[in-house]
Scaffold this active site. Structure first.
Site, PDB file in Angstrom:
ATOM      1  N   LYS A  52       0.845  -1.209   0.000  1.00  0.00           N
ATOM      2  CA  LYS A  52       0.000   0.000   0.000  1.00  0.00           C
ATOM      3  C   LYS A  52       0.875   1.252   0.000  1.00  0.00           C
ATOM      4  CE  LYS A  52      -3.813  -2.516   2.082  1.00  0.00           C
ATOM      5  NZ  LYS A  52      -4.507  -2.949   3.296  1.00  0.00           N
ATOM      6  N   GLN A  96      -4.991  -1.454   9.514  1.00  0.00           N
ATOM      7  CA  GLN A  96      -4.814  -2.774   8.901  1.00  0.00           C
ATOM      8  C   GLN A  96      -5.493  -3.847   9.765  1.00  0.00           C
ATOM      9  OE1 GLN A  96      -3.291  -3.388   5.823  1.00  0.00           O
ATOM     10  NE2 GLN A  96      -4.066  -5.456   6.100  1.00  0.00           N
ATOM     11  N   ASP A 119     -11.261   2.927   4.151  1.00  0.00           N
ATOM     12  CA  ASP A 119     -11.664   1.529   3.994  1.00  0.00           C
ATOM     13  C   ASP A 119     -13.183   1.403   3.884  1.00  0.00           C
ATOM     14  OD1 ASP A 119      -9.904  -0.475   3.572  1.00  0.00           O
ATOM     15  OD2 ASP A 119      -9.466  -0.886   5.684  1.00  0.00           O
TER      16      ASP A 119
END
Ligand code: NAP
Length: 293
Positions: A52, A96, A119
């Site tokens: 990422k 994460q 997200d």
């Protein structure tokens, strides 16, 4: 069998994102910033975070990585999130998952300012997605949508696969993939069937589907026990680490002589997921800076 090349499609989208970021920088002097949070040292999570960060560098997004100890309390994680919420250089926050203590997950997600929730898992963004009816509304409102399902929609769009009126079978109903994907498919007028571990007679459903999305997390799950009709589009979301390396949820030996289109693993959904994180960070930046497109 024909391959749908996610890596190639992701490259096109990334190049477009890079151009937009450069243009915005020329006009505003600002660049988008993404903060990543890794709690602990899970090896797979570390690899995901590194990809990422690398992708951010490629398109001109500034990344700010925060690695905190496995023993971090829920309060400590939320304190860090609050700091990032108030940092004006940061437009997006990515926590994460999975966290070492899964019971912290939803409270930590809830602590992220919804405008920075790249997200798309905060209840505000999840709720917005559920309430908007059409794909056009979803795009127009710049809603932050979970990256994997959003990536799948773009993958299908780039591959000229029409969804209106089609029967789409989604196998898997997780908050991360299956559930938001069902909403997105409905927004493009597909007829959606969502299957899960309690579904009876899955083989009867695979037979009638025009598009099958497999998001189960079991190697070779979609195999010769399931009939598939000609011209079916198969999206393999699974990422399974086996002794033979990475594989998806679809048995490629079974599929390879069939007249279908399919995303490979690796090189299908994975690169699209990372690209949608970049796209969501850009969206968050645009929303926060009230830039008119
Ligand atoms: P998850 O939360 O474990 O959900 C798995 C789903 O599969 C559940 O809904 C479960 O049903 C269903 N399932 C399990 N066994 C089944 C069976 N025998 N028949 C039908 N359905 C069954 O997993 P996830 O987070 O959605 O991820 C799924 C896979 O995608 C994993 O391999 C993950 O690594 C991968 N993934 C890939 C990406 C990417 O970028 N490529 C992104 C996210 C996830 P129940 O709800 O009834 O338990």
């Amino acid at each position: 069998m024909k391959i749908i090349n996610g890596r190639q499609i992701a490259k096109h989208i990334k190049s477009d994102i890079k151009t937009k970021i450069k243009n915005f920088k020329d006009i505003t002097g600002k660049t988008p910033g993404l903060a990543t949070i890794l709690v602990g040292s899970n090896v797979a999570s570390k690899i995901y975070i590194q990809s990422k960060i690398k992708a951010c560098q490629e398109v001109g997004i500034q990344s700010f990585h925060n690695n905190i100890s496995t023993q971090s309390s829920q309060d400590a994680i939320i304190r860090l999130i609050n700091d990032l919420n108030s940092n004006t250089l940061i437009n997006g926050i990515l926590l994460q998952l999975p966290l070492p203590d899964k019971t912290f997950t939803q409270n930590c997600i809830n602590a992220i300012n919804p405008v920075k929730d790249v997200d798309g898992l905060h209840p505000v963004n999840y709720g917005k997605l559920s309430l908007l009816k059409s794909w056009n509304d979803i795009i127009k409102e710049n809603v932050l949508i979970p990256c994997t399902p959003l990536g799948i929609m773009h993958l299908l769009q780039y591959s000229n696969i029409q969804l209106s009126g089609k029967t789409v079978l989604i196998i898997g109903r997780s908050n991360l993939v299956g559930k938001p994907l069902a909403i997105l498919m409905l927004s493009q007028n597909a007829t959606v069937i969502t299957a899960h571990s309690k579904t009876y007679n899955l083989d009867k459903l695979t037979k009638i589907a025009d598009v099958i999305i497999v998001a189960v997390g079991i190697p070779n799950f979609l195999n010769k026990n399931y009939n598939i009709k000609d011209n079916t589009v198969i999206i393999d979301v699974g990422i399974n680490r086996t002794v033979d390396g990475l594989c998806g949820d679809v048995d490629f030996n079974y599929i390879q002589n069939k007249n279908v289109r399919i995303t490979p693993v690796p090189g299908g959904v994975g690169p699209m997921t990372i690209t949608m994180l970049l796209s969501n960070t850009l969206k968050a930046f645009i929303n926060q800076n009230k830039i008119n497109l």
